[in-house]
Design an enzyme around this catalytic site. Structure first.
Site, short mmCIF file in Angstrom:
data_model
loop_
_atom_site.label_atom_id
_atom_site.label_comp_id
_atom_site.label_asym_id
_atom_site.label_seq_id
_atom_site.Cartn_x
_atom_site.Cartn_y
_atom_site.Cartn_z
N ILE A 191 0.81 -1.22 0.00
CA ILE A 191 0.00 0.00 0.00
C ILE A 191 0.85 1.27 0.00
CG2 ILE A 191 -2.01 -1.06 1.08
CD1 ILE A 191 -1.07 -0.06 3.76
N GLY A 192 2.17 1.15 0.06
CA GLY A 192 2.98 2.35 0.02
C GLY A 192 4.44 2.02 0.28
N GLY A 225 8.61 4.20 1.07
CA GLY A 225 9.46 5.37 0.98
C GLY A 225 10.90 4.95 0.79
N GLY A 226 11.81 5.87 1.11
CA GLY A 226 13.21 5.58 0.90
C GLY A 226 13.77 4.54 1.86
N ALA A 238 11.60 2.21 3.85
CA ALA A 238 10.77 1.05 4.14
C ALA A 238 9.64 0.93 3.13
CB ALA A 238 10.20 1.14 5.55
N LYS A 291 5.16 -2.22 8.22
CA LYS A 291 6.25 -1.49 7.58
C LYS A 291 7.50 -2.35 7.65
CE LYS A 291 6.73 2.87 7.39
NZ LYS A 291 6.85 4.31 7.61
N ASP A 346 9.81 14.50 10.65
CA ASP A 346 9.51 14.24 9.23
C ASP A 346 8.04 14.49 8.93
OD1 ASP A 346 10.17 13.60 6.64
OD2 ASP A 346 9.95 11.44 6.90
#
Length: 708
Positions: free
Chosen positions: A16-17, A19-20, A22, A39, A133
């Protein structure tokens, strides 16, 4: 990963998603039967021990947060080289997707979202956790409109080895605070700066700073100003723009003092009296550390005549030149007068300066002391021990949960078995005791589901106490619990007790078939079962006599039935109206005159097959009446046995029963002389079907079997 059972508990369903650092997957927690988000750390970081250590420590810190606007962290674990964090699954979209689709947002919607983010940050900051963040990608918007901030504490885990990874900084540099861009320690106000940028983007649809590279964007955070939000979107109220301008000040001291202060400002900014308030203003601020373009420093010896000719005269240089010339002239004028005096004074002053410096060093350099080992001591004992040795305790203390170290006792210290300068600060890590689970209200829930949840929290079955009792609630429903809602328990030591419903008390259903209706009523009443008049259903029956129970509709004999249950009975109203009874006589003699014989008469009719109607021992000729019941278009049969030998059979058809009667059966003995011609008519007449003792009347009613 999709389809993999992580640690045998989390079934990975879909990605579902990511990033840099995980990737995020939707998963099913098979133990607690719920959807979760998992994650998973990217593989390129699994060998960075420092990163993994901080990653897990910060994830555990974030798990301590409990707030409706913070994504809950349920679990942190490792399977082989796979490091993962299990968190709450939010059904919806993230704020970045909303901005891409709908920005600029209406002011009231943007403020509503910012209020919830501020509330989450206020809770985190009060627990000494800084997000670092904040960006739209980390803000989840549930389908119910609830805002959830995720990735708390994860940004803290980024090390120098990850800052250079492609994508790990690019996605966040647009939301950096100036102090973050400088690489110095960031605090709570850094999160507020990032929130200001998020508000700017929600209300304008653009970022305040853009550049060709992350470095250029970071420099703009340090050096450049941004366009006022109202210049980009004039529909923004002045009160809302003021919040953005204050949150995005480059000088942290000019921002909000805390997330709570910003939250209070957001709560009131859309009130009518504030919408057109004056634009906020700030004093000029010059950051001594900001990047500047400085002129190059050049020496006269290295300059060419051409370049020197283009240099503008420096007044300070001219003064210095004149002073040098004056001193040179003065020296020439004095010559070598009093050189001994000058040298002596100079040496004396130098000696005094060295002596004073040595004395000062001796005073400023404190003695060294041994650091006592205070691990295992209580906080008070540790303070006393360190102070007696000329040391200080660094504040605030680091507090961590521990199953092994008692609460408020020292778990670790940063310096031990060494000498340090007096008054050195010693950092202590203190136990908060075992991590406690807050008991919520389980009353009214199914015990089976609650038990699985408690086992997942660390309770063992022997510390989940159960008492069962009958009640009006259905079985397995929790009626009471101890301790009550809101108390905290240690899952590895404390007990939790429940009173669980067994449902209503039950009784065994009796066999009521062929019982009379009155008898059935008494039996049911004794067992506290209910039989209402509307639950007695009459129907005709060939088999069951009138007012006899045919069946129980809603239960079987032997079933456990809750007391107070309603029972439905089917009761016989007798044979149907079109049924006919037929009686005829069987005249039979013993096989041998003067000796006894065993006679058995079987019949089949509408009431059943192969029914034994009569069994008797005879020593002389007897007349045995036999009654059968016939339904339309059926045939009844009567079969006679003597001394277990078949003698004769007779069929009776429904359509033949017209009231005139039919022939019976005559079975003579083997040694009985045959009747004369005249006697034959008399015997035939005696055995005439339907004749009762020779009276010639056909019976319309009779007993179920002859001889009764």
């Amino acid at each position: 990963m999709i389809g993999h059972d992580l640690s045998g508990r989390y079934e990975i369903l879909s990605r579902i998603g990511g990033g840099g650092m995980a990737l995020v997957y939707k998963a099913h927690d098979v133990l607690l039967n719920r959807k979760v988000a998992v994650k998973v750390l990217r593989q390129q970081f699994v060998n960075d021990e420092e990163f993994i250590r901080r990653f897990r420590r910060e994830a555990q810190s974030a798990a301590a947060l409990s707030h409706p606007n913070v994504v809950s962290i349920y679990d942190v674990g490792q399977e082989d080289d796979t490091h993962y964090i299990v968190m709450e699954y939010v059904e919806g979209n993230n704020l970045n997707e909303m901005i891409q689709e709908r920005a600029p947002l209406q002011a009231d919607e943007a403020v509503r979202i910012a209020v919830q983010i501020s509330d989450a940050l206020d809770h985190a900051h009060s627990n000494h956790i800084i997000h670092r963040d904040i960006k739209p990608h980390n803000i989840l918007i549930g389908n119910n409109g609830r805002v959830k901030v995720t990735d708390f504490g994860i940004a803290r885990a980024v090390t120098s080895s990850t800052i250079t990874q492609t994508g790990s900084v690019v996605g966040s540099v647009h939301y950096f605070s100036p102090e973050h861009a400088k690489g110095i320690n960031t605090g709570e106000k850094s999160d507020l700066y990032s929130l200001g940028i998020v508000m700017y983007q929600m209300l304008t649809g653009r970022l305040p700073f853009l550049g060709e590279s992350p470095i250029s964007v970071a420099l703009k955070h340090l050096q450049e100003t941004f366009e006022d939000p109202r210049f980009v979107n004039p529909h923004i109220p002045q009160s809302v723009e003021n919040i953005i301008l204050k949150a995005m000040r480059k000088n942290p001291s000019e921002r909000y003092a805390s997330a709570h202060e910003m939250l209070l400002d957001l709560d009131t900014c859309l009130r009518p009296e504030r919408l057109n308030e004056p634009k906020i203003s700030f004093a000029d601020f010059h950051d001594m550390e900001e990047t500047r373009v400085m002129p190059a420093i050049r020496g006269d010896a290295g300059m060419s005549s051409t370049s020197a000719g283009r240099e503008r005269p420096d007044p300070k240089a001219a003064i210095a030149s004149d002073t040098g010339k004056w001193m040179e002239e003065e020296k020439k004028s004095q010559g070598w007068k009093k050189p001994v005096t000058i040298v002596g004074v100079t040496l004396l002053l130098l000696a005094l300066l060295i002596a004073g410096f040595v004395w000062l060093l001796d005073k400023l350099d404190p003695e060294e002391v041994d650091v006592p080992y205070v691990v295992g001591l209580s906080i008070d004992e540790a303070y006393k021990e360190l102070q007696e040795n000329g040391l200080r305790v660094e504040e605030p203390l680091i507090r961590e949960f521990s199953k092994d170290v008692p609460k408020d006792h020292v778990m670790d210290q940063n310096k031990k078995n060494m000498k340090v300068k007096a008054n050195t600060h010693i950092q202590l890590t203190v136990s908060d005791g075992p991590e406690l689970a807050t008991v919520r209200n389980f009353v009214g829930q199914r015990f089976k589901t609650v038990k699985e949840e408690l086992l997942g929290l660390g309770f063992t079955e022997d510390r989940i106490l159960v008492t069962e009792e009958h009640s009006e609630e259905e079985a397995d429903i929790i009626l009471k619990q101890t301790p009550a809602d809101g108390e905290q328990l240690d899952p590895e030591k404390d007990e939790i007790a429940f009173v669980v419903s067994l449902g209503r008390e039950t009784v065994e259903m009796p066999d009521l078939v062929d019982e009379s209706l009155s008898t059935a009523r008494k039996m049911l009443s004794t067992l506290e079962l209910v039989l209402d008049e509307e639950d007695v259903l009459y129907e005709p029956s060939y088999i069951h006599e009138k007012d006899k129970v045919i069946s129980v509709d809603n239960f079987n004999a032997g079933d456990r039935v809750p007391k107070g249950s309603n029972i439905t009975l089917r009761v016989s109203s007798g044979p149907p109206a079109d049924a006919k009874k037929y009686t005829f006589t069987v005249k039979i003699s013993p096989a041998v005159a003067g000796k006894s014989s065993e006679v058995r008469i079987d019949y089949s009719d509408a009431t059943g097959e192969n029914i034994t109607g009569e069994t008797r021992t005879i020593t002389g000729t007897v007349d045995i009446p036999v009654t059968v019941v016939l339904a339309p278009d059926t045939v009844a049969t009567v079969t006679v046995y003597r001394d277990n030998q078949f003698m004769d059979t007779r069929e009776i058809r429904y359509e033949d029963l017209n009231g005139s009667g039919g022939p019976g059966l005559t079975i003579p003995g083997e040694e009985t002389p045959p009747p004369s011609d005249g006697g034959g008519d008399e015997g035939q007449e005696t055995a005439q079907a339907g004749v009762d003792e020779g009276n010639g009347e056909t019976e319309g009613e009779g007993e179920g079997s002859g001889g009764e």
